[in-house]
Write a protein that holds these residues in place. Structure first.
Motif, PDB file in Angstrom:
ATOM      1  N   GLN A  15      -7.686  -5.838 -14.496  1.00 20.30           N
ATOM      2  CA  GLN A  15      -8.451  -6.171 -13.307  1.00 20.30           C
ATOM      3  C   GLN A  15      -8.078  -7.565 -12.774  1.00 20.30           C
ATOM      4  OE1 GLN A  15      -9.399  -3.347 -12.295  1.00 20.30           O
ATOM      5  NE2 GLN A  15     -11.562  -3.734 -11.962  1.00 20.30           N
ATOM      6  N   ARG A  16      -7.539  -8.366 -13.666  1.00 19.24           N
ATOM      7  CA  ARG A  16      -7.213  -9.726 -13.238  1.00 19.24           C
ATOM      8  C   ARG A  16      -5.827  -9.807 -12.599  1.00 19.24           C
ATOM      9  NH1 ARG A  16      -8.613 -11.263 -18.470  1.00 19.24           N
ATOM     10  NH2 ARG A  16     -10.872 -11.317 -18.734  1.00 19.24           N
ATOM     11  N   LYS A  17      -5.063  -8.729 -12.744  1.00 19.09           N
ATOM     12  CA  LYS A  17      -3.747  -8.712 -12.096  1.00 19.09           C
ATOM     13  C   LYS A  17      -3.954  -8.758 -10.588  1.00 19.09           C
ATOM     14  CE  LYS A  17      -1.360  -5.766 -15.439  1.00 19.09           C
ATOM     15  NZ  LYS A  17      -1.017  -4.375 -15.665  1.00 19.09           N
ATOM     16  N   PRO A  18      -2.928  -9.238  -9.879  1.00 16.73           N
ATOM     17  CA  PRO A  18      -3.057  -9.220  -8.426  1.00 16.73           C
ATOM     18  C   PRO A  18      -3.357  -7.792  -7.973  1.00 16.73           C
ATOM     19  CG  PRO A  18      -0.979 -10.232  -9.092  1.00 16.73           C
ATOM     20  CD  PRO A  18      -1.624  -9.735 -10.329  1.00 16.73           C
ATOM     21  N   ARG A  19      -4.337  -7.677  -7.131  1.00 16.30           N
ATOM     22  CA  ARG A  19      -4.719  -6.333  -6.742  1.00 16.30           C
ATOM     23  C   ARG A  19      -3.995  -5.935  -5.466  1.00 16.30           C
ATOM     24  NH1 ARG A  19     -11.213  -6.509  -7.709  1.00 16.30           N
ATOM     25  NH2 ARG A  19     -11.113  -7.224  -9.860  1.00 16.30           N
ATOM     26  N   LEU A  20      -3.832  -4.625  -5.341  1.00 17.66           N
ATOM     27  CA  LEU A  20      -3.252  -4.106  -4.112  1.00 17.66           C
ATOM     28  C   LEU A  20      -4.410  -3.748  -3.200  1.00 17.66           C
ATOM     29  CD1 LEU A  20      -0.651  -1.818  -5.814  1.00 17.66           C
ATOM     30  CD2 LEU A  20      -0.100  -3.755  -4.348  1.00 17.66           C
ATOM     31  N   ILE A  21      -4.515  -4.480  -2.129  1.00 24.61           N
ATOM     32  CA  ILE A  21      -5.664  -4.265  -1.251  1.00 24.61           C
ATOM     33  C   ILE A  21      -5.194  -3.996   0.180  1.00 24.61           C
ATOM     34  CG2 ILE A  21      -7.700  -5.352  -0.205  1.00 24.61           C
ATOM     35  CD1 ILE A  21      -8.078  -6.845  -2.837  1.00 24.61           C
ATOM     36  N   LEU A  22      -5.772  -2.983   0.782  1.00 24.51           N
ATOM     37  CA  LEU A  22      -5.497  -2.706   2.193  1.00 24.51           C
ATOM     38  C   LEU A  22      -6.829  -2.761   2.922  1.00 24.51           C
ATOM     39  CD1 LEU A  22      -3.602  -1.543   4.499  1.00 24.51           C
ATOM     40  CD2 LEU A  22      -4.429   0.711   3.771  1.00 24.51           C
ATOM     41  N   THR A  23      -6.861  -3.537   3.996  1.00 30.71           N
ATOM     42  CA  THR A  23      -8.090  -3.591   4.780  1.00 30.71           C
ATOM     43  C   THR A  23      -7.803  -2.995   6.153  1.00 30.71           C
ATOM     44  OG1 THR A  23      -8.662  -5.600   3.606  1.00 30.71           O
ATOM     45  CG2 THR A  23      -9.943  -5.080   5.570  1.00 30.71           C
ATOM     46  N   LEU A  24      -8.596  -1.980   6.485  1.00 30.20           N
ATOM     47  CA  LEU A  24      -8.378  -1.302   7.761  1.00 30.20           C
ATOM     48  C   LEU A  24      -9.572  -1.523   8.671  1.00 30.20           C
ATOM     49  CD1 LEU A  24      -7.111   2.216   6.580  1.00 30.20           C
ATOM     50  CD2 LEU A  24      -5.721   0.364   7.523  1.00 30.20           C
ATOM     51  N   PRO A  25      -9.328  -1.689   9.976  1.00 32.34           N
ATOM     52  CA  PRO A  25     -10.458  -1.679  10.907  1.00 32.34           C
ATOM     53  C   PRO A  25     -11.006  -0.262  11.009  1.00 32.34           C
ATOM     54  CG  PRO A  25      -8.398  -1.750  12.111  1.00 32.34           C
ATOM     55  CD  PRO A  25      -8.031  -1.834  10.655  1.00 32.34           C
ATOM     56  N   CYS A  26     -12.222  -0.166  11.502  1.00 31.65           N
ATOM     57  CA  CYS A  26     -12.832   1.155  11.563  1.00 31.65           C
ATOM     58  C   CYS A  26     -12.234   1.927  12.757  1.00 31.65           C
ATOM     59  CB  CYS A  26     -14.343   1.007  11.721  1.00 31.65           C
ATOM     60  SG  CYS A  26     -15.181   2.576  11.779  1.00 31.65           S
ATOM     61  N   ASP A  27     -11.118   2.609  12.491  1.00 33.76           N
ATOM     62  CA  ASP A  27     -10.439   3.348  13.548  1.00 33.76           C
ATOM     63  C   ASP A  27      -9.648   4.467  12.898  1.00 33.76           C
ATOM     64  OD1 ASP A  27      -8.902   4.315  15.570  1.00 33.76           O
ATOM     65  OD2 ASP A  27      -7.784   2.436  15.921  1.00 33.76           O
ATOM     66  N   GLN A  38     -12.194  -1.412   3.130  1.00 33.61           N
ATOM     67  CA  GLN A  38     -11.225  -2.019   2.213  1.00 33.61           C
ATOM     68  C   GLN A  38     -10.842  -1.027   1.128  1.00 33.61           C
ATOM     69  OE1 GLN A  38     -11.868  -6.102   0.378  1.00 33.61           O
ATOM     70  NE2 GLN A  38     -11.985  -4.742  -1.397  1.00 33.61           N
ATOM     71  N   ILE A  39      -9.569  -0.874   0.916  1.00 25.46           N
ATOM     72  CA  ILE A  39      -9.103   0.041  -0.136  1.00 25.46           C
ATOM     73  C   ILE A  39      -8.330  -0.797  -1.146  1.00 25.46           C
ATOM     74  CG2 ILE A  39      -7.861   2.175  -0.667  1.00 25.46           C
ATOM     75  CD1 ILE A  39      -8.315   1.612   2.884  1.00 25.46           C
ATOM     76  N   GLU A  40      -8.764  -0.668  -2.381  1.00 28.12           N
ATOM     77  CA  GLU A  40      -8.158  -1.471  -3.426  1.00 28.12           C
ATOM     78  C   GLU A  40      -7.573  -0.528  -4.462  1.00 28.12           C
ATOM     79  OE1 GLU A  40     -10.966  -4.277  -5.035  1.00 28.12           O
ATOM     80  OE2 GLU A  40     -10.039  -4.045  -7.016  1.00 28.12           O
ATOM     81  N   ALA A  41      -6.353  -0.801  -4.873  1.00 35.31           N
ATOM     82  CA  ALA A  41      -5.721   0.085  -5.857  1.00 35.31           C
ATOM     83  C   ALA A  41      -5.427  -0.679  -7.129  1.00 35.31           C
ATOM     84  CB  ALA A  41      -4.425   0.642  -5.285  1.00 35.31           C
ATOM     85  N   THR A  42      -5.731  -0.072  -8.258  1.00 40.54           N
ATOM     86  CA  THR A  42      -5.335  -0.647  -9.544  1.00 40.54           C
ATOM     87  C   THR A  42      -4.751   0.486 -10.371  1.00 40.54           C
ATOM     88  OG1 THR A  42      -7.506  -0.202 -10.476  1.00 40.54           O
ATOM     89  CG2 THR A  42      -7.135  -2.412  -9.591  1.00 40.54           C
ATOM     90  N   ALA A  43      -3.868   0.093 -11.276  1.00 38.34           N
ATOM     91  CA  ALA A  43      -3.253   1.128 -12.106  1.00 38.34           C
ATOM     92  C   ALA A  43      -3.112   0.619 -13.515  1.00 38.34           C
ATOM     93  CB  ALA A  43      -1.887   1.504 -11.546  1.00 38.34           C
ATOM     94  N   ASP A  44      -3.355   1.474 -14.451  1.00 37.82           N
ATOM     95  CA  ASP A  44      -2.968   1.156 -15.827  1.00 37.82           C
ATOM     96  C   ASP A  44      -2.021   2.254 -16.271  1.00 37.82           C
ATOM     97  OD1 ASP A  44      -4.570   3.339 -16.445  1.00 37.82           O
ATOM     98  OD2 ASP A  44      -6.311   2.095 -16.926  1.00 37.82           O
ATOM     99  N   LYS A  45      -1.781   2.340 -17.559  1.00 33.92           N
ATOM    100  CA  LYS A  45      -0.788   3.311 -18.023  1.00 33.92           C
ATOM    101  C   LYS A  45      -1.182   4.738 -17.681  1.00 33.92           C
ATOM    102  CE  LYS A  45       0.743   0.553 -21.906  1.00 33.92           C
ATOM    103  NZ  LYS A  45       0.408   0.286 -23.296  1.00 33.92           N
ATOM    104  N   GLU A  46      -2.480   4.963 -17.681  1.00 34.15           N
ATOM    105  CA  GLU A  46      -2.929   6.340 -17.583  1.00 34.15           C
ATOM    106  C   GLU A  46      -3.560   6.693 -16.248  1.00 34.15           C
ATOM    107  OE1 GLU A  46      -5.577   9.385 -20.323  1.00 34.15           O
ATOM    108  OE2 GLU A  46      -5.576   7.234 -20.775  1.00 34.15           O
ATOM    109  N   TRP A  47      -4.191   5.720 -15.657  1.00 33.09           N
ATOM    110  CA  TRP A  47      -4.993   6.014 -14.472  1.00 33.09           C
ATOM    111  C   TRP A  47      -4.595   5.179 -13.257  1.00 33.09           C
ATOM    112  CZ3 TRP A  47      -8.005  10.122 -14.886  1.00 33.09           C
ATOM    113  CH2 TRP A  47      -8.463  10.494 -16.149  1.00 33.09           C
TER     114      TRP A  47
END
Lengths: 102, 632
Positions: free
Chosen positions: B491-503, B556-565
């Motif tokens: 969780q402390r790794k840099p996160r992949l975040i995408l922020t979209l306007p409501c459209d 806001q969409i945030e993505a995290t990944a580990d080995k399995e998920w």
């Protein structure tokens, strides 16, 4: 844009070919494009999905809307050229049973 | 058990026999002592009577005369061995003398060479002389031994061997022609008056014997009855013992079943580095009303600790019910309020015995550390040496439709949550002093200084209580649950975040971003398409329903990944909107019947491995999770 449709009228068929990604953003334009099919007058409709890469529920709704209009007019709606992934989406949603597959 | 019962029976019978013998012995001793004392008294009276009465002197003289008169005839008949004539003669004399009841005629040497005698007496009914062989040893009698010696001897009065009368015997020797004594003739004279008295006394004694015997029999019956009762009671006690043993046995089974209901594998989630957890439950009796439970679902830890009012079996039954309800409800419900309200209603509805449960339910969101909890009258848990603020809620089961207040806090990484039941703080020592909150906090503090694990913390707490209470019997169930939360390294790794306007026209941007994330995570193109489809449906839903009034917010969409998920967390500040509560499309209906809606949530569920919604503050948070499958 990511999405393109081509409409063609053959002897007894109306054919619409989809190309690219039919996602929510593309569905507004696609809906406009598909209006031409509403005047089918009993002619069969073929939706050519050979080059369709992606479809979301917005696209599926357009397909369902079309079939609801065309079928009472005596038209059959055929689907053709679905790739495996899309075929699975149609299967998952039960749409496979709604359309006649070519 | 059988052997014991047999032993008991044998000893009971032995007691019965000994008691009966004692009773018999006492009665016999009494009987004989009474009889001999009566006889002695009568003899004394007779002696007095014989020596003093004139009548008696006359009687004696008559007897002496009659006997003496007989002797010449008897000696003559003996000399010519006319035994039959001798008997007839004696019988004849006997008939003539009313005062004599019988004659003893005893030879010093009979046909067998030993003294032998006959007794000729008057029959009681007819008065006819009757002959009888003397069976007892008459040589010991004074009338015989003294009769041999002199010329006439009166015996002391004695009790007749044949009837109940006192008698005296006058005896004289019978000689052969050479003058040798060859026999003794004795005349038996009853002491009539005295005899009558004696007979009466003796009869009285006989008569009094009947009630004695009767009493005796009654005594025996009573004794037998008492013994029967005591044997039966002993048996019943044994049966009660058996029953007690059976119940104890069943209780120990119940204890094992109850213990088996509680999760006991520690650490329970070894694969979750962010979580360490330990619990212990010690019932005061075989079974108890305390319980705890925890389990993991969709990156959330659901946990609870509860204390059913009362103890032992009734509490245990309610505990089993509550624990099952918690499990069942939290399989589907995520909101602690919803879980506790349903538990409360099901319990309060048919609460005939007014049982209630103090209960704490917590739902810890592991990615965020967000803890949502509801406390129904239970002891406030300790978090990092502070008491968790709790709202005043009723214990469950008390009031139907009670509106439980839910609370929320964020647990910082490295925090330990310590939950307990009042069996801990109210544990008493010999002086009835309670363990108390301060002692508990001290142990928590020390454990925290050492950065102790939940297991060590509970171990130290248990030790502290044991030292405090000493040998005092545990009076209440004691339960502890400790959870340490560390935010996961990934969780402390840099996160992949995408922020979209409501459209909704932003979906191509979303697709591009998702393809990049999936590429990095190593997802196959098919899986990528599925993730894309699910995410698009989710984001479009938010844009349409959380922001119904148009382009005013962000997603806001945030993505995290580990080995399995692969995890996606979609967050917005819009209206509360839970897509997981939306009705799904029925994919089996015909064209005519199918509606347009419900496809989005259907596809999300199909293509993601889990989907989870929660409302945190003024945000909607939707977590979707996809298992990573390698390209091959």
């Amino acid at each position: 844009m990511h999405m393109k449709t081509t409409f063609k009228q053959e002897n007894q068929h109306l054919v619409m070919a989809f190309e690219g990604r039919l996602d929510t953003a593309a569905s507004t334009q696609a809906e406009e494009d598909m209006r031409v099919l509403y005047d089918c007058e009993g002619k069969d409709i073929i939706l050519d999905c050979t080059n369709l890469e992606y479809i979301s529920s917005s696209g599926l709704r357009l397909f369902l809307g079309l079939i609801k209009i065309a079928r009472p007019k005596g038209s059959h709606v055929y689907l053709t050229g679905l790739n495996n992934d899309l075929r699975q989406v149609f299967d998952e949603t039960g749409f496979t049973t709604l359309f006649e597959m070519l | 058990m059988k052997t014991t019962r047999q032993t008991t029976n044998l000893s009971s019978i032995a007691v019965l026999v000994v008691a009966a013998l004692l009773l018999e012995l006492t009665t016999a001793v009494q009987y004989f002592s009474t009889r001999s004392s009566i006889t002695r008294q009568l003899t004394e009276m007779a002696q007095r009577d014989l020596s003093e009465t004139g009548n008696t002197a006359e009687l004696k003289r008559k007897v002496e005369h009659a006997t003496t008169q007989m002797l010449p005839t008897i000696e003559r008949l003996m000399a010519c061995h006319a035994t039959d004539s001798l008997r007839l003669h004696i019988a004849q004399i006997l008939r003539e003398h009313v005062e004599i009841v019988g004659f003893d005629y005893c030879l010093t040497k009979g046909s067998n060479g030993r003294p032998d005698g006959i007794y000729i007496y008057k029959d009681d009914q007819t008065g006819t002389p009757t002959e009888q062989h003397i069976e007892f040893d008459f040589t010991k009698r004074s009338w015989y031994s003294e009769g041999l010696k002199g010329d006439g001897f009166w015996s002391e009065p004695y009790m007749s061997n044949y009837k109940v009368i006192l008698m005296c015997t006058y005896s004289r020797p019978v000689r052969d022609p050479q003058g040798n004594v060859i026999a003794v003739l004795g005349a038996d004279v009853p002491l009539n008056e005295l005899s009558a008295l004696a007979t009466q006394l003796y009869d009285n004694q006989q008569r009094s014997l009947k009630p004695i015997v009767l009493l005796h029999v009654l005594g025996l019956l009573l004794l037998a009855f008492i013994m029967f009762r005591s044997i039966r009671n002993i048996r019943r006690l044994q049966d009660i013992g058996d029953e007690k043993e059976r119940i104890a046995n069943e209780l120990s089974i119940a204890r094992r079943i109850q213990q088996a209901m509680l999760p006991k594998t520690f650490p329970p989630f070894p694969e979750r580095e962010e979580l360490d957890l330990f619990a212990s439950l010690t019932p005061a009796r075989e079974v108890g009303g305390d319980f705890y439970d925890f389990f993991m679902r969709d990156d959330k830890l659901f946990f609870c600790i509860g204390d059913v009012s009362g103890k032992s079996v009734p509490a245990a039954l309610v505990m089993a019910m509550a624990r099952s309800a918690f499990r069942m409800l939290s399989e589907h419900e995520t909101a602690p309020k919803s879980i506790i309200s349903q538990m409360n209603d099901s319990m309060a509805r048919d609460n005939e015995y007014n049982m209630f449960i103090t209960l704490f339910i917590g739902v810890l969101d592991l990615p965020t550390g967000n803890l949502r909890y509801v406390n129904a009258g239970h002891k406030a848990p300790i978090i990092n040496l502070h008491t968790l603020p709790i709202a005043p809620n009723l214990p469950i089961g008390t009031l139907l439709d009670f509106d439980y207040a839910v609370q929320e806090t964020v647990i910082e990484s490295g925090s330990t949550i310590f939950l307990y039941t009042d069996g801990l703080t109210e544990a008493e020592n010999v002086e009835h002093e309670q363990f108390g909150i301060e002692r508990m906090q001290k142990v928590c503090f020390e454990a925290s200084e050492q950065a102790a694990s939940p297991k060590v913390l509970i171990g130290q707490m248990t030790e502290a209580i044991h030292n405090f209470v000493g040998d005092t019997e545990q009076s209440d169930d004691l339960t502890m649950l400790a959870i340490r939360y560390t935010q996961r390294a990934s969780q402390r790794k840099p996160r992949l975040i995408l922020t979209l306007p409501c459209d909704i026209n932003q979906t191509p941007r979303l697709s591009e971003w998702i393809e990049g994330v999936c590429e990095t995570a190593g997802l196959s193109p098919s899986a990528t398409m599925q993730v894309n489809l699910a995410l698009e449906e989710a984001v479009v839903n938010v844009m349409k329903y959380a922001y119904p009034n148009g382009n005013e917010g962000e997603v806001q969409i945030e993505a995290t990944a580990d080995k399995e998920w692969l995890h996606f967390i979609i967050t917005d500040n819009g209206q509360p909107f839970d897509p997981t509560k939306q009705a799904e499309a029925d994919t089996t209906l015909s064209v005519e019947k199918r509606s347009i809606g419900g496809l989005g949530i259907h596809l999300m569920r199909r293509y993601m491995d889990s989907i989870h919604y929660e409302r945190l503050g003024n945000r909607n948070i939707l977590t979707l999770r996809k298992r990573i499958v390698s390209r091959n």
